[in-house]
Scaffold this active site. Structure first.
Site, PDB file in Angstrom:
ATOM      1  CE1 TYR A   1      -4.400  -1.997   5.101  1.00 35.54           C
ATOM      2  CE2 TYR A   1      -3.356   0.108   4.581  1.00 35.54           C
ATOM      3  CZ  TYR A   1      -3.977  -1.062   4.173  1.00 35.54           C
ATOM      4  OH  TYR A   1      -4.177  -1.297   2.831  1.00 35.54           O
TER       5      TYR A   1
ATOM      6  CB  SER B   1      -0.901   0.002   1.243  1.00 31.74           C
ATOM      7  OG  SER B   1      -1.536   1.253   1.405  1.00 31.74           O
TER       8      SER B   1
END
Length: 583
Positions: free
Chosen positions: A466, A453
């Site tokens: 995350y 990501s």
């Protein structure tokens, strides 16, 4: 090496050819023709993989292996005499049915002659060519560039001229024979193993010096004469499958640019491999041969997959985790459209089944659904064993499954951390360890894609857990890429930014009650929906990353911008993180 093979002798034109057969004679016959300086044993692994479905025939070309050499050698290796040999073999092994022809290197060069001369018409049902052009087509390719030179065409001529250095050397009198009977014959197996990634698999080399010395006449008897006066009617009278290894040290892929004008029915495949693919990539070669033979036996026209990278992924085995929705589903569909065989993996069995079903409709020759929780080590081990036994070793692995979690560091509980790391990091580790090990042990290359990501390099006080998991995936990918590069296994980390998928509606928010969590999920989903960056664009980036063997791939504009800032202005990126609105 050719276990359980039945041998016979075929006499033709003053030579005796050693012919080996595997499989049932009543099945479609596949004839494998070897190149230089090989013998029929180069096909051992491919033949073993085809023999359960086809009648497989291999023969030592005259002067090679256990076939006798013509006397005198000069003039004994012309394409006309090699065509006589081929017809004698097929008349002996398949007198009543046309055969499916496969050639590699000089086996392909002579097979182009077989499939373009009138006297073999009706005897060849299909032809698969690897690393060996038609000398006629090559001659016309050269003449076109000499008659109408452009900078690009001149560059192509010079490039292929440099790759063809060995052709000039083999035309020298006596020296090639002395080299092969001397030091070159002794070091050749180590050269193949080191530079061509050919495994040390017990390939017999006792006849190599003699085979190579005889085979020099293949070049001397044919190359100059045919390149100077290429035939004008060298049209293929059977369907042709062209498999082009992209790392071929001897032949440029540009050599086949105008091939469609000579081949009315042409199927193209490309492979990230070097020249000796019958030994380095037998699984993929056998799969493509089997598919091409089966389609042509059925009488159907070969329908090319519609995907942008169909020549690259057709027939390859691709496994995608998190394939039940979002980026995973779009990626499975993109590989399916490119003709890959797809394994859709998701913890939601129904969603995985829908992805597999649609993959078949989109062009995947085969597609399967598997259910697993990627964070479960034992379940992943069982999946890896099942996939290897039922479908084969995966060519491309896409570790995409992931979950979202937002919340400040102190609001994130140890249980929250464990859940995010178990899926986002350990799920990737399990996939890389289990399926990557299978790729490495197979020794035929492959590619691993890990979905990270933009959060991997863009700090955020809203996403500590995350972002940490994705940063770890990014570094894992970089480390693996370095470790596996020597085994021709690529590793790519894909780093999307804001993509419109359902991860927003399922993401968890730490430190809030259920009602507030639902409100934040809806708000986030709405914002991502307004951004409306489709997962299909990420899927296209994944396929492109595999084709180009890219290391780190930021996908969305904001991901690319953050990546540049992380490299050149990291202090500004940290300042932006501090200015984020309160959670």
């Amino acid at each position: 090496m050719l276990e359980n093979a039945r041998e016979r002798r075929v006499r033709t034109g003053g030579v005796e050819l050693c012919v080996a057969e595997l499989g049932e004679p009543g099945r479609p016959t596949v004839v494998l023709v070897h190149g230089y300086p090989d013998s029929k044993e180069v096909w051992a692994q491919v033949a073993a993989r085809l023999s359960d479905r086809f009648h497989v025939v291999l023969y030592d070309v005259r002067g090679h292996g256990r076939s006798t050499a013509p006397r005198p050698l000069r003039g004994g290796f012309t394409l006309e005499k090699l065509t006589d040999d081929f017809l004698a073999v097929v008349d002996a092994v398949s007198p009543d049915r046309p055969v499916h022809l496969v050639g590699h290197d000089w086996g392909s060069v002579q097979s182009w002659e077989f499939v373009t001369v009138a006297r073999t018409e009706g005897r060849i049902a299909s032809f698969t060519s690897m690393s060996g052009p038609s000398l006629d087509h090559f001659g016309h390719w050269i003449n076109t560039r000499l008659r109408r030179p452009t900078p690009r065409r001149v560059g192509q001529l010079l490039g292929q001229g440099a790759k063809s250095w060995y052709v000039y050397a083999l035309h020298a009198p006596v020296l090639p024979e002395l080299a092969w009977r001397g030091p070159l014959g002794k070091v050749w197996p180590r050269v193949l193993e080191r530079f061509e990634r050919v495994p040390g698999d017990g390939y017999p080399t006792s006849s190599l010096p003699t085979d190579a010395a005889h085979g020099a006449w293949l070049y001397r008897d044919n190359v100059r004469a045919r390149l100077r006066r290429p035939r004008a009617d060298a049209y293929a009278h059977a369907p042709v499958q062209l498999i082009t290894p992209l790392g071929d040290a001897f032949l440029s892929e540009r050599l086949y640019d105008e091939l469609e004008q000579w081949v009315p029915q042409l199927t193209r495949r490309t492979l990230p491999a070097r020249h000796w693919i019958p030994r380095s990539r037998p699984d993929q070669v056998a799969a493509w041969i089997g598919e091409f033979v089966t389609v042509n036996e059925s009488g159907r026209t070969v329908t090319a997959p519609s995907g942008k990278y169909a020549d690259r992924f057709g027939g390859q085995l691709v496994l995608v985790t998190g394939a039940g929705s979002g980026i995973g589903r779009a990626t499975a569909y993109a590989f399916a459209e490119s003709g890959a065989r797809v394994i859709a993996v998701d913890r939601d069995a129904e969603a995985a089944a829908r992805t597999a079903e649609m993959s078949r409709l989109l062009g995947a020759p085969e597609a399967w659904a598997e259910t697993v929780d990627v964070s479960d080590e034992q379940a992943m081990e069982k999946l890896a064993d099942k996939v290897a036994a039922a479908y084969g070793v995966v060519d491309v692995l896409v570790n995409n499954a992931g979950i979202g979690l937002s919340g400040s560091f102190f609001a994130t509980t140890p249980e929250d951390w464990k859940k995010v790391l178990d899926v986002n990091l350990w799920g990737v580790i399990h996939g890389c360890r289990l399926f990557g090990r299978q790729m490495a042990e197979r020794g035929q290359g492959g590619h691993i894609v890990n979905t990270a990501s933009a959060a991997a390099y863009q700090p955020s006080k809203a996403l500590p857990a995350y972002s940490t998991s994705k940063a770890a995936v990014l570094m894992l990918s970089e480390c693996l890429r370095a470790e596996l590069a020597g085994q021709d296994i690529g590793v790519s980390a894909i780093c999307p930014g804001f993509v419109n998928t359902n991860i927003t509606s399922t993401a968890r928010f730490a430190g809030v009650d259920g009602e507030e969590e639902k409100r934040r999920q809806k708000r986030t989903a709405r914002l991502y929906g307004l951004r409306n960056y489709p997962p299909e664009k990420v899927a296209d980036a994944i396929l492109r990353a595999v084709v180009r063997n890219e290391a780190v791939v930021p996908v969305t504009p904001e991901a690319r911008g953050a990546h540049l800032m992380s490299r050149f202005t990291p202090r500004a990126l940290r300042a932006i993180a501090r200015l984020e609105p309160p959670l």
